[in-house]
Design an enzyme around this catalytic site. Structure first.
Site, PDB file in Angstrom:
ATOM      1  N   LYS A  89      64.079 -33.633  42.790  1.00  0.00           N
ATOM      2  CA  LYS A  89      63.426 -33.217  44.047  1.00  0.00           C
ATOM      3  C   LYS A  89      61.893 -33.264  43.982  1.00  0.00           C
ATOM      4  O   LYS A  89      61.234 -33.421  45.004  1.00  0.00           O
ATOM      5  CB  LYS A  89      63.851 -31.800  44.431  1.00  0.00           C
ATOM      6  CG  LYS A  89      65.271 -31.689  44.956  1.00  0.00           C
ATOM      7  CD  LYS A  89      65.500 -30.276  45.480  1.00  0.00           C
ATOM      8  CE  LYS A  89      66.916 -30.061  45.921  1.00  0.00           C
ATOM      9  NZ  LYS A  89      67.119 -28.738  46.555  1.00  0.00           N
TER      10      LYS A  89
ATOM     11  N   ASN B 133      64.056 -33.077  49.530  1.00  0.00           N
ATOM     12  CA  ASN B 133      65.501 -33.231  49.336  1.00  0.00           C
ATOM     13  C   ASN B 133      66.101 -34.265  50.279  1.00  0.00           C
ATOM     14  O   ASN B 133      67.308 -34.456  50.294  1.00  0.00           O
ATOM     15  CB  ASN B 133      66.224 -31.882  49.477  1.00  0.00           C
ATOM     16  CG  ASN B 133      66.373 -31.462  50.919  1.00  0.00           C
ATOM     17  OD1 ASN B 133      65.578 -31.855  51.767  1.00  0.00           O
ATOM     18  ND2 ASN B 133      67.388 -30.679  51.208  1.00  0.00           N
TER      19      ASN B 133
ATOM     20  N   ASP C   7      65.884 -27.940  53.300  1.00  0.00           N
ATOM     21  CA  ASP C   7      66.349 -26.614  52.868  1.00  0.00           C
ATOM     22  C   ASP C   7      65.674 -25.516  53.688  1.00  0.00           C
ATOM     23  O   ASP C   7      66.301 -24.569  54.111  1.00  0.00           O
ATOM     24  CB  ASP C   7      66.060 -26.380  51.377  1.00  0.00           C
ATOM     25  CG  ASP C   7      66.976 -27.202  50.483  1.00  0.00           C
ATOM     26  OD1 ASP C   7      68.111 -27.504  50.917  1.00  0.00           O
ATOM     27  OD2 ASP C   7      66.558 -27.546  49.364  1.00  0.00           O
TER      28      ASP C   7
ATOM     29  N   ALA D 171      62.395 -16.092  41.943  1.00  0.00           N
ATOM     30  CA  ALA D 171      61.154 -16.845  42.168  1.00  0.00           C
ATOM     31  C   ALA D 171      61.278 -18.277  41.640  1.00  0.00           C
ATOM     32  O   ALA D 171      60.289 -18.888  41.240  1.00  0.00           O
ATOM     33  CB  ALA D 171      59.981 -16.115  41.513  1.00  0.00           C
ATOM     34  N   GLY D 172      62.495 -18.835  41.649  1.00  0.00           N
ATOM     35  CA  GLY D 172      62.716 -20.213  41.178  1.00  0.00           C
ATOM     36  C   GLY D 172      62.582 -21.207  42.329  1.00  0.00           C
ATOM     37  O   GLY D 172      61.942 -20.932  43.344  1.00  0.00           O
TER      38      GLY D 172
ATOM     39  N   GLY E  68      75.686 -18.101  52.033  1.00  0.00           N
ATOM     40  CA  GLY E  68      74.850 -19.224  51.605  1.00  0.00           C
ATOM     41  C   GLY E  68      75.309 -20.557  52.152  1.00  0.00           C
ATOM     42  O   GLY E  68      74.505 -21.484  52.314  1.00  0.00           O
TER      43      GLY E  68
END
Ligand code: ATR
Length: 274
Positions: free
Chosen positions: A68, A89, A104, A128-129, A236
């Site tokens: 990405k 993406n 996203d 925090a990824g 999700g």
């Protein structure tokens, strides 16, 4: 049926064997009678894949882990929000001119909108990824306030600084009761560790909006417990489906059959975890 005029789209990632995107996109193409096909390419050489896209006239790429970020430098243009997030993406090939997007963040916004306002609302992001980056930028883009809590506090602070928010350690989780919306972006609770959860549900209060960006399982322990506390929960798979809906629209130029796409994803996930 695939023929001489079929337009090709494909996922570029590694691994790609378990992706649901081909099932979701192909069902949508078929439903609308569009002469498109979506395939999964397991790719190590992302520069080569982009060159191949130009040479073969491939209409669109979905881009996933680990490409990405790397894909960005081979494109002709990058959408400003994708540029801020620092990840692409989706690639659209307009007669050899390649533009990169990040769907996203738009998927997240579309998942939130039926349940909550975003502007001036207080959001707590857990983690925090890479997932948290798209979520945090999406909320800031729509005028929400962001607090980021993460196990590694430095990562929370640095992302918070970048987006214009507050960062802190996960130990401040008691403060989530103050939030209007709580979003888990960590991997805690994902298969196979479905018995784990990122926060004690005691910290949630009724009518809070709670979302998990994990889509496998369809309902994480975090969401199940939030629902038991009287929260409004957003699974999700909504973000997954709605980002795919945006990809479909970018490639085909027509509105996506979103209910069908949602049904395909839910069926796929239910089959994987009977
Ligand atoms: P992604 O790109 O999918 O977001 P990532 O960059 O690996 O994945 O980020 C995973 C997130 O889950 C991180 O915020 C990570 O916290 P650290 O930054 O401290 O590593 C969080 N995470 C993973 N396992 C965790 C655990 N057991 N407890 C708390 N946080 C966890």
């Amino acid at each position: 049926m695939v023929g001489a005029k079929t337009k090709v789209c494909g996922l570029v990632g590694n691994p790609v064997a378990h992706t649901m995107s081909p099932a979701m996109q192909n069902a949508a193409f078929e439903e609308l009678g569009l002469d498109f096909v979506y395939v999964a390419f397991r790719v190590a050489d992302v520069e080569g894949a982009v060159r191949g896209m130009r040479a073969l006239g491939i209409r669109g790429f979905g881009v996933t882990v680990p490409h990405k970020v790397a894909v960005m430098k081979y494109l002709d243009e990058i959408d400003p929000v994708a540029l801020k997030i620092g990840a692409v993406n989706t690639v659209v090939n307009e007669d050899g001119y390649l533009k990169g997007y990040n769907t996203d963040w738009e998927g997240l916004v579309r998942a939130l909108v039926p349940h909550t306002a975003i502007q001036n609302q207080r959001f707590v992001i857990l983690g925090a990824g890479g997932g948290a980056r798209a979520v945090a930028f999406a909320i800031r883009q729509r005028g929400g306030q962001v607090t980021i809590l993460n196990r590694t506090v430095e990562k929370a602070q640095s992302l918070a600084e970048e987006v214009g928010g507050t960062g802190g350690p996960l130990s401040q989780v008691g403060s989530i009761s103050e939030a209007d919306v709580v979003i888990n972006t960590t991997s805690v609770g994902m298969v196979p560790h479905v018995d784990q959860t990122i926060v004690d549900a005691r910290h949630l209060r009724d009518r809070q909006v709670v979302m998990d960006i994990i889509y496998n399982p369809l309902q994480t322990r975090f969401l199940r417990e939030a629902e038991e506390r009287g929260c409004v929960v957003i699974p999700g798979c909504e973000m997954l489906v709605l980002q795919g809906m945006r990809q479909f629209e970018l490639w085909t130029g027509v509105p996506a059959p979103v209910d069908l796409m949602r049904a395909v994803v839910e069926e796929h996930l239910a089959d994987q975890n009977p």
